[in-house]
Write an enzyme that holds these catalytic residues in place. Sequence first.
Site, mmCIF file in Angstrom:
data_model
loop_
_atom_site.group_PDB
_atom_site.id
_atom_site.type_symbol
_atom_site.label_atom_id
_atom_site.label_comp_id
_atom_site.label_asym_id
_atom_site.label_seq_id
_atom_site.Cartn_x
_atom_site.Cartn_y
_atom_site.Cartn_z
ATOM 1 N N GLY A 172 0.799 -1.217 0.000
ATOM 2 C CA GLY A 172 0.000 0.000 0.000
ATOM 3 C C GLY A 172 0.831 1.265 0.000
ATOM 4 N N TYR A 208 6.045 5.249 -2.188
ATOM 5 C CA TYR A 208 6.720 5.789 -0.996
ATOM 6 C C TYR A 208 7.923 4.927 -0.632
ATOM 7 C CZ TYR A 208 7.217 7.127 3.957
ATOM 8 O OH TYR A 208 7.698 7.537 5.175
#
Length: 255
Positions: free
Chosen positions: A151, A155
């Site tokens: 998820g 990042y």
Amino acid sequence: MRGLKDKVALVTGAASGIGLAIAKRLAEEGMVVGVLDINAEAAAKAVAEIKAAGGKAEAGICDITHYDAVKAAVAEIESKIGPTWALVNNAGWDKPIPFLKTTPDFWQKVVSINYMGPLHMTHAVVQGMVQRGGGRVIFIASDAGRVGSSGEVVYSGTKGATIAFSKALAREVSRKNVTLNCLCPGPTNTPAMDAFVGTGEEGQKIRDAMVRGVPLGRIGEPTDYPGLVAFLASDDASFMTGQVISVSGGLTMHG
């Protein structure tokens, strides 16, 4: 910590969460802190809190995604509090979305804040450190950059890139007494975490799952990290560079 008193530290994203805790701790150690944040009101509040506790600080408004804005902000804050000894690249942002549901606009935002932002700050500040013959750069990275995080694919990529960047630049500037090291927090109880997992019953379920995965039985608090930042900025860490240290309650254990 040795060698911190009256030296200047710049901390990005210093108006809340981990950044605010770091700014307060460095001020307690006797440093003069530049509180850099995109939120002017929150930055002013953070400076007021530091000064009320007896510390020295000034606020600077900075959008780390724009290099010219970064250079201007660094020049302005240094004109007020002096040349930077320690730069703490703390500011970051993410939103949990499965990678196949993300879009290029989302990728660009995550990369701009979490990777290009630290590059902008480092390029603007380290030039002065090299000229003066000393300085410390501390990146607040993430274990997502070491082991990956579902998820948080983009990042995770930016944090992995930040870790590699810090190691490579550490090699380039080490002979000028400039060190670069990374601190990797685990899941932490911050406003950013609230925005990340949400609130209410569903958010609590995610938090509970995080806690179950941490050997020490809790997620982090912002105050769990500033001591290590102070150490890395100090003379006590003068023989450390290019290192990556996880502070995650044992969630990740690297040898």
